[in-house]
Design an enzyme around this catalytic site. Structure first.
Site, PDB file in Angstrom:
ATOM      1  N   GLY A 361       0.877  68.165  45.481  1.00  0.00           N
ATOM      2  CA  GLY A 361       2.046  67.192  45.966  1.00  0.00           C
ATOM      3  C   GLY A 361       3.377  68.131  46.576  1.00  0.00           C
ATOM      4  N   ASP A 478       9.416  59.101  40.714  1.00  0.00           N
ATOM      5  CA  ASP A 478       8.495  59.077  41.617  1.00  0.00           C
ATOM      6  C   ASP A 478       6.925  58.486  40.655  1.00  0.00           C
ATOM      7  OD1 ASP A 478       6.919  59.595  43.969  1.00  0.00           O
ATOM      8  OD2 ASP A 478       6.302  61.602  43.442  1.00  0.00           O
TER       9      ASP A 478
END
Length: 665
Positions: A361, A478
């Site tokens: 990520g 997120d």
């Protein structure tokens, strides 16, 4: 240290400093779809336009009138020019990324089937469109002007029709004043095949990076079929080229897109665009001349100072390799999470071997590991950002998740900090991430309906906990399928709190100077105006996840003539056909009442206006069937800012004008 070595290192350091401080800053432009036809930021010469939430570089098929799509050309350009060089003395660097869709059209009106001609990202001297630029000319040049140096034009083409001078009908090329590329790369020859015009609508993300100092250009590309976690750019470019743009483009030039159709047609859509250009101030050339005039004496002084600075920095780096401040913070955390030895984690992950990589990520890479002495499987997150920033991210994530205790949150086992390396250790989730099961391809059995329903309920429970039941209100920031992990029984475990932040008592949102990080399709519209994350923006992300799980489609999927999944589902709701949105791979094996309930819940959570979204307590009751879904209007409401009567209640009324939004997909 030997004096000659000092002088060499000092000179090298100075060259790095000068190369990395070129210009006073950058100019950033961020365009996130859906695009509004009334947008004044773009100039659209030619046959294209702004419709269906996208920049249509050539005409959209709208009412299925295909006849108007043949032999067309168009451009969509940002209205303001940028200073890219000053007669070659300085050359600006720039980075851009954009999200495109090139869609084949099946035609039955006597013209046959096919696709063409292609589109391009371009740097142009003006806002015009040359006449006769349809067909092979891609909206860039025409039969008269092609190849002329006076075009002052550089472009990266995405060509879908083979001309005599093309390698094939699926390639990218570097074009300089001509449609005959200086360099071509066939996308069909690469190890990971990329088809610009696949069967069915597919989206592509492209990154173009230009280094004005080294005069090099790189193009990166990834398709919807093989997305990277959190929208990360691929490691390997599909094209690298030496290019001194100062030789070809005007000092002040425009950025944008061009495309064309010919006897075969296709749609050329831009769904999102980010542009960052090095800011060359108009008077910086005088400053450079003044610097040169300082002479050799000043240069020698700088070299000596740099040598002293290097010695001091190396000593400081040695002294702070294990920062006592960060270690003290870690050891004083409530609950005293376990401190792991770095060498044990290194052995457990086979020296962080790529074969053990679980995902990547924006903040780091996660590896699978096995602590053999304890027969314990673990997931190790190694932070990868620069040293200073990663410490902030590391402590932010650790201080939040260390105190969270819920059955649907990934469990933190401990931490490690050694020689500047930051790692978090989590309980291993044997079934991986949710998106790997939803978007698994035909070779793997899709996730059953009862498990999908169970997972959505679990995520709702976790979200309610962090929003309301934890001592501090926490916004995750997120929420998406790739951040939802699954244990051995396919129970949802919400993870990746790298962006999460705790909201102070009495506040309703968390603001960050650089904007609101997130992922395309999950970001609430108000965040683009406020630069702040709220519990309501988390709920918007949850709504995107619900639709994603029920429909088996990503939020940014272009489907049914719409650029985003939520718009398509809303249209089916309006027509009384909402169950047609359920994932076809379930082959009808689902509970209709549950599916309708979740689809309506997903739409309710996706309401453009924050005050209209349900709270987490109501979401839990709706998911369990103990509370009906709130009214969902047949047409998706328009986003209104500020939200009437709800600004003070739900989100802070202050907002940032100069907002940069960090996007990944």
């Amino acid at each position: 240290m030997d004096l000659r070595l000092k002088l060499f290192i000092s000179t090298f350091l100075l060259s790095m400093v000068f190369s990395e401080t070129r210009g006073p800053g950058t100019i950033k432009k961020q365009f996130i779809g859906p695009f509004n036809p009334a947008n004044q930021e773009f100039v659209v010469p030619g046959a294209g336009g702004i419709s269906n939430g996208a920049l249509q570089v050539t005409p959209d098929s709208g009412g299925k009138d295909y006849h108007g799509l043949f032999n067309q050309s168009g451009r969509v350009l940002f209205k303001d020019s940028f200073k890219l060089h000053d007669k070659g003395a300085r050359v600006a660097s720039f980075n851009t990324s954009f999200f495109i869709n090139i869609q084949k059209l099946s035609i039955t009106s006597g013209h046959g089937e096919g696709h063409g001609e292609g589109m391009a990202f371009m740097i142009a001297p003006d806002l015009g469109l040359p006449p006769g630029s349809q067909g092979q000319y891609l909206g860039l040049t025409n039969v008269t002007t092609d190849g002329n140096a006076t075009n002052r034009l550089v472009a990266i083409e995405f060509d879908t029709f083979k001309q005599d001078f093309d390698p094939d009908d699926n390639h990218i090329g570097l074009n300089i004043n001509s449609v005959k590329s200086k360099k071509n790369v066939s996308l069909s020859d690469r190890g990971i095949h990329i088809q610009l015009v696949p069967e069915g609508a597919k989206n592509f993300t492209i990154w173009i990076q230009y280094d004005g100092g080294n005069k090099t250009l790189q193009v990166f590309m990834v398709g919807e079929a093989n997305p990277l976690p959190a929208g990360r750019r691929p490691n390997d470019p599909v094209m690298i080229a030496d290019l001194d743009i100062a030789k070809y483009v005007s000092e002040r030039s425009y950025f944008g897109f061009a495309a064309s159709t010919g006897s075969a047609i296709e749609l050329h859509c831009v769904l999102g665009w980010n542009l960052t250009v090095e800011n060359l101030s108009e008077d910086e050339g005088l400053v450079i001349e003044a610097k040169i005039a300082l002479g050799v004496g000043v240069a020698l002084l700088l070299i000596l100072l740099a040598g002293w600075w290097i010695q001091r920095t190396l000593y400081k780096k040695y002294k702070t390799a294990n920062d006592p401040t960060i270690r003290g913070t870690l050891q004083s955390l409530p609950g005293t999470p376990r401190e792991f030895r770095y060498r044990d984690l290194k052995v457990a992950t086979d020296n962080f071997n790529e074969k053990n990589k679980l995902g990547q990520g924006g903040f780091g890479v996660v590896y699978k590991g096995v602590l053999s002495k304890e027969s314990l499987q673990i997931a190790v997150k190694r932070f990868s950002r620069d040293n200073v920033k990663s410490k902030d991210d590391f402590l932010a994530e650790l201080t939040i998740i260390n105190r969270l205790r819920h059955k649907h949150l990934v469990k933190l086992l401990g931490w490690c900090y050694k020689n500047g390396k930051l790692l978090l250790v989590y309980e291993y989730m044997p079934n991986g991430s949710l998106d790997a099961h939803i978007f698994c391809g035909e070779e793997k059995e899709t996730l059953r309906w009862d498990l999908r329903y169970q997972i959505i309920s679990g995520v709702a429970s976790a979200l309610h906990y962090v929003h309301n039941e934890y001592e501090q209100k926490v916004v995750h920031r997120d929420l998406k399928a790739s951040n939802i992990m699954l244990d051995s029984s396919f129970n949802a475990q919400l993870g990746d709190f790298g962006l999460a932040r705790a909201i102070e008592n009495g506040k309703t949102s968390y603001a960050e100077l650089e904007g609101v990080p997130g992922t395309l399709g999950y970001i609430a519209p108000e965040c683009l105006h406020t630069g702040k994350a709220t519990r309501e923006s988390d709920i918007y992300g949850f709504g995107a996840v619900v639709l994603e799980v029920v429909c088996g489609q990503r939020p940014w999927t272009k489907i049914g003539g719409f650029c985003f999944l939520v718009d398509w589902v809303w249209s089916l709701h309006r027509d009384g056909r909402i169950l047609e949105a359920v994932d076809e791979r379930l082959r009808g094996e689902y509970v209709a009442e549950e599916a309708e309930r979740l689809l309506l819940l997903g739409l309710a959570c996706s309401h453009p206006n924050a005050s209209e979204r349900p709270k987490t307590q109501a979401i839990l009751q709706i998911a369990s069937g103990s509370l009906p879904v709130p009214y969902v209007p047949p047409f998706r409401p328009a986003f209104v800012w500020p939200s009437a009567g709800a600004v003070e209640e739900n989100i802070d009324s202050e907002y940032t004008d100069d907002l940069t939004v960090t996007i990944s997909h």
